[in-house]
Design an enzyme around this catalytic site. Structure first.
Site, short mmCIF file in Angstrom:
data_model
loop_
_atom_site.label_atom_id
_atom_site.label_comp_id
_atom_site.label_asym_id
_atom_site.label_seq_id
_atom_site.Cartn_x
_atom_site.Cartn_y
_atom_site.Cartn_z
N GLY A 184 10.27 33.63 56.49
CA GLY A 184 11.69 33.62 56.95
C GLY A 184 12.47 32.44 56.73
O GLY A 184 11.75 31.28 56.84
N GLY B 113 19.29 34.80 60.76
CA GLY B 113 20.27 33.74 60.62
C GLY B 113 20.35 33.28 59.59
O GLY B 113 19.42 32.50 58.96
N THR C 135 12.87 36.97 68.70
CA THR C 135 14.22 36.22 69.13
C THR C 135 14.89 36.74 70.33
O THR C 135 16.12 36.81 70.42
CB THR C 135 15.12 36.66 67.45
OG1 THR C 135 15.22 38.12 67.57
CG2 THR C 135 14.54 36.00 66.52
N GLN D 219 14.71 38.01 57.04
CA GLN D 219 13.22 37.62 57.46
C GLN D 219 12.50 37.22 56.12
O GLN D 219 12.97 36.96 55.16
CB GLN D 219 12.53 38.51 58.10
CG GLN D 219 13.02 38.72 59.60
CD GLN D 219 14.16 39.54 59.84
OE1 GLN D 219 14.23 40.82 59.18
NE2 GLN D 219 15.39 39.36 60.50
N THR E 264 19.28 31.21 64.74
CA THR E 264 19.67 32.35 65.72
C THR E 264 19.52 31.92 67.09
O THR E 264 19.99 31.97 67.87
CB THR E 264 18.73 33.60 65.24
OG1 THR E 264 19.33 33.97 63.91
CG2 THR E 264 19.11 34.67 66.19
N THR E 265 18.16 31.07 67.19
CA THR E 265 17.75 30.83 68.68
C THR E 265 17.77 29.26 68.79
O THR E 265 17.43 28.97 69.86
CB THR E 265 16.17 31.34 69.02
OG1 THR E 265 15.26 30.95 67.94
CG2 THR E 265 16.23 33.11 68.93
N ARG F 79 11.73 24.67 64.27
CA ARG F 79 10.60 25.47 63.34
C ARG F 79 9.36 24.89 63.31
O ARG F 79 9.24 23.66 63.08
CB ARG F 79 11.35 25.82 61.97
CG ARG F 79 12.53 26.85 62.23
CD ARG F 79 13.10 26.76 60.91
NE ARG F 79 14.42 27.64 60.86
CZ ARG F 79 15.49 27.43 60.12
NH1 ARG F 79 15.54 26.61 59.25
NH2 ARG F 79 16.51 28.55 60.48
N ASP G 9 14.67 18.60 48.59
CA ASP G 9 14.95 17.32 49.10
C ASP G 9 14.23 17.04 50.36
O ASP G 9 14.25 15.79 50.72
CB ASP G 9 16.88 17.29 49.10
CG ASP G 9 17.19 18.34 50.22
OD1 ASP G 9 16.78 19.48 49.73
OD2 ASP G 9 17.75 18.22 51.08
N VAL H 110 18.74 21.52 46.21
CA VAL H 110 18.37 20.11 46.38
C VAL H 110 19.54 19.62 47.61
O VAL H 110 19.55 18.70 47.98
CB VAL H 110 18.96 19.32 45.41
CG1 VAL H 110 17.39 19.45 44.38
CG2 VAL H 110 19.95 19.10 44.78
P1 GDP Z 1 17.59 31.96 55.67
O1 GDP Z 1 17.34 32.58 57.19
O2 GDP Z 1 16.59 32.17 54.91
O3 GDP Z 1 19.04 32.37 55.25
O4 GDP Z 1 17.73 30.38 55.90
P2 GDP Z 1 18.34 29.51 57.21
O5 GDP Z 1 19.71 29.58 57.02
O6 GDP Z 1 17.98 30.18 58.56
O7 GDP Z 1 17.59 28.30 57.01
C1 GDP Z 1 17.67 27.45 55.85
C2 GDP Z 1 18.08 25.99 56.02
O8 GDP Z 1 18.06 25.30 55.36
C3 GDP Z 1 19.78 26.33 56.51
O9 GDP Z 1 19.89 25.18 57.39
C4 GDP Z 1 20.52 25.80 55.23
O10 GDP Z 1 21.72 25.23 55.28
C5 GDP Z 1 19.31 25.02 54.81
N1 GDP Z 1 19.27 24.75 53.28
C6 GDP Z 1 19.14 25.62 52.38
N2 GDP Z 1 18.79 25.18 51.00
C7 GDP Z 1 18.75 23.74 51.24
C8 GDP Z 1 18.43 22.69 50.55
O11 GDP Z 1 18.17 22.94 49.34
N3 GDP Z 1 18.41 21.40 51.04
C9 GDP Z 1 18.66 21.29 52.37
N4 GDP Z 1 18.61 19.93 52.92
N5 GDP Z 1 19.09 22.29 53.27
C10 GDP Z 1 19.17 23.41 52.67
P1 IMO Z 2 16.02 35.16 58.55
O1 IMO Z 2 16.53 36.21 57.94
C1 IMO Z 2 12.57 33.53 60.74
C2 IMO Z 2 10.60 36.26 63.89
C3 IMO Z 2 10.96 35.71 65.27
C4 IMO Z 2 9.24 36.30 65.51
C5 IMO Z 2 9.19 37.57 64.89
C6 IMO Z 2 9.35 38.74 65.63
O2 IMO Z 2 16.81 34.31 59.23
O3 IMO Z 2 15.08 34.72 57.70
P2 IMO Z 2 11.96 39.74 66.32
O4 IMO Z 2 12.89 39.06 66.85
O5 IMO Z 2 12.48 40.10 64.81
O6 IMO Z 2 11.28 40.85 66.91
O7 IMO Z 2 10.85 38.47 66.15
O8 IMO Z 2 9.81 37.36 63.65
N1 IMO Z 2 11.69 36.22 63.07
C7 IMO Z 2 12.23 35.36 62.22
N2 IMO Z 2 11.86 34.08 61.71
N3 IMO Z 2 13.59 34.02 60.31
C8 IMO Z 2 14.03 35.27 60.50
O9 IMO Z 2 15.23 35.77 59.99
C9 IMO Z 2 13.68 35.91 61.58
N4 IMO Z 2 13.68 37.15 62.34
C10 IMO Z 2 12.87 37.24 63.02
O10 IMO Z 2 10.94 34.30 65.37
O11 IMO Z 2 8.41 35.28 65.11
MG MG Z 3 17.27 32.22 59.09
#
Ligand code: GDP
Ligand code: IMO
Ligand code: MG
Length: 421
Positions: A12, A40, A128, A222, A297-298, A302, A330, A411
């Site tokens: 995730g 999130g 979460t 996830q 989200t929370t 990480r 990066d 990047v």
């Molecule tokens: P998702 O749940 O897979 O959409 O990922 P999240 O948004 O929870 O977490 C990824 C984090 O990495 C976010 O804060 C993004 O803004 C950031 N991000 C994504 N790609 C890059 C990257 O290439 N470089 C940096 N520095 N941040 C990135």
């Molecule tokens: P995105 O879409 C990272 C993790 C929780 C926990 C487990 C179970 O942003 O990648 P839940 O609330 O789903 O029952 O929690 O899954 N988890 C994630 N970890 N990114 C997520 O979503 C997650 N959604 C749930 O931290 O370990």
């Molecule tokens: Mg996320």
């Protein structure tokens, strides 16, 4: 662009939101097919940061249709809150369609999620606390409420009355406070009225769009190792986060899908409990020190570690990943040496797959290959040829070890910080 499934290839938070936003430029429709507001997804447009939980990240581009599919569990009150937050940020939520079959996340689901975690103590999953597990539990037990019930006031009242009665008995056994039918009913009815215009038969909508040649992007939430079937059970979420979930969660058949894109970070992160073989405190300190890798989200920090190619190879097989998007390159810019896990060792045995037995996985020692760092900023690179040679060689190795072709390198969080190969 044809019909593309995008999945997280790790645990995730791989940067799916950013990559979806980039790819949405070429798509007509973006569909969420599983999970709920446990997700999130962060998207930066200019300096503005948007975090999407239930609404597909495509909402940030005008004229794209966004669909919340039948496989998603929807907390309607939270969804209305997310719509209002987007409105506040200047995004008009209009091209949104919500499946009438999507199940509802109810307050007793959140309460049960919390109580079960408390009872488990040290063995908790680290959820979460959004009620996701209990909501999917009700769906599988055939006792859930759906969007179609929410928008039918008479039916909803009767079903809710029974569910509150049933769940208050369970909450009583936990020693938790019972829920008030009147309060839940009022909040959910208000959300139901607000959401009703968006609720429709999304299966019919998607098939009609596909028939007219529209390109559909399936936004995974996830990651592969949080999948209920293929993840590190029980430290997983409660839906199929892998590519098959895009079909069941939307009603679009496997033979209508054209491509699977796997998103992975150039290192690894996990939020919540459960085994993570390449976890490394130095990398965690480095990334947290830069203000990075806190949950969207929370807000939890990480856990971080070296890239795990055993895991991504496994993910490539399960999802059928054709193309890779590697994000957060990066984050490694300052390192002298970078490690990549190429196999696990469990006692005398060498493993090149992720064992299903998490006790065995927890005992696995990574076997590392080392790569020289490039020690220069990559965040301004916009073309493959502008990346340092060592970064290119690192990326090529990640793709080879994973067994898919490299399509995108990211990047930085911004749209323009994206390199297409
Ligand atoms: P998702 O749940 O897979 O959409 O990922 P999240 O948004 O929870 O977490 C990824 C984090 O990495 C976010 O804060 C993004 O803004 C950031 N991000 C994504 N790609 C890059 C990257 O290439 N470089 C940096 N520095 N941040 C990135
Ligand atoms: P995105 O879409 C990272 C993790 C929780 C926990 C487990 C179970 O942003 O990648 P839940 O609330 O789903 O029952 O929690 O899954 N988890 C994630 N970890 N990114 C997520 O979503 C997650 N959604 C749930 O931290 O370990
Ligand atoms: Mg996320």
């Amino acid at each position: 662009m044809a019909n593309t499934i995008l999945v997280g290839a790790q645990w995730g938070d791989e940067g799916k939101g950013k990559i979806i936003d980039v790819l949405t430029g070429k798509a007509d429709i973006v569909v969420r097919t599983q999970g709920g507001n446990n997700a999130g997804h962060t998207v930066f447009i200019g300096k503005k940061r948007y975090v999407l939980h239930l609404i597909p990240s495509g909402i940030l581009r005008p004229r794209k249709l966004c669909v919340i599919g039948n496989g998603v569990v929807v907390d309607p009150v939270s969804l209305v809150g997310e719509m209002e937050e987007l409105n506040r940020l200047g995004v008009r939520v209009k091209n949104l369609f919500i499946s009438e079959s999507a199940h509802l996340v109810m307050p007793y689901h959140r309460e049960l999620d919390e109580q079960r975690e408390l009872l488990k103590g040290e063995d908790r999953i680290g959820t979460t606390k959004r009620g996701i597990g209990p909501a999917y539990g009700d769906k599988a037990a055939r006792t859930g409420l759906r969007m179609i019930d929410l928008i039918n006031p008479g039916r909803f009242e009767g079903l809710l009355r029974f569910k509150i009665k049933e769940n208050n008995e369970i909450l009583k056994a936990f020693g938790a406070k019972p829920l008030s039918f009147a309060k839940v009913h009022a909040a959910y009815r208000a959300a139901g009225d607000r959401l009703k215009p968006f609720v429709t038969n999304t299966v019919a909508l998607l098939h009609e769009a596909a028939r007219r040649g529209k390109d559909i992007l399936f936004e995974g939430a996830q990651g592969t190792f949080l999948d209920i079937d293929h993840g590190t059970y029980p430290f997983v979420t409660s839906s199929n986060t892998t590519s098959g979930g895009a079909c069941t969660g939307s009603g679009v058949a496997p033979n209508r899908m054209d491509e699977v894109v796997g998103v992975m970070k150039a290192y690894i992160t996990r939020v919540g409990e459960g085994p993570l073989p390449t976890e490394n405190q130095e990398i965690a300190d480095l990334l947290h020190g830069m203000g990075r890798e806190f949950g969207a989200t929370t807000g939890r920090p990480r856990r971080c570690g070296w890239f795990d190619a055993v895991a991504t190879r496994h993910a490539a097989i399960i999802n059928g990943i054709d193309d890779l998007a590697v994000t957060n390159l990066d984050g490694l810019d300052s390192l002298e040496t970078i490690k990549v896990c190429i196999a696990y060792r469990a006692g005398p045995t060498r493993l090149d797959y992720v064992p299903a037995d998490i006790e065995l996985l927890a005992k696995c020692e990574p076997v590392y290959a080392e790569f020289p760092g490039w020690r220069t900023s990559t965040s301004r690179c916009r073309k493959w040829s502008q990346l340092p040679l060592r970064a290119r060689s690192y990326l090529r190795s990640l793709a080879e070890l994973t067994g898919a072709s490299l399509m995108i390198v990211s990047v930085g969080p911004a749209r323009e910080q994206t390199i297409f190969l």
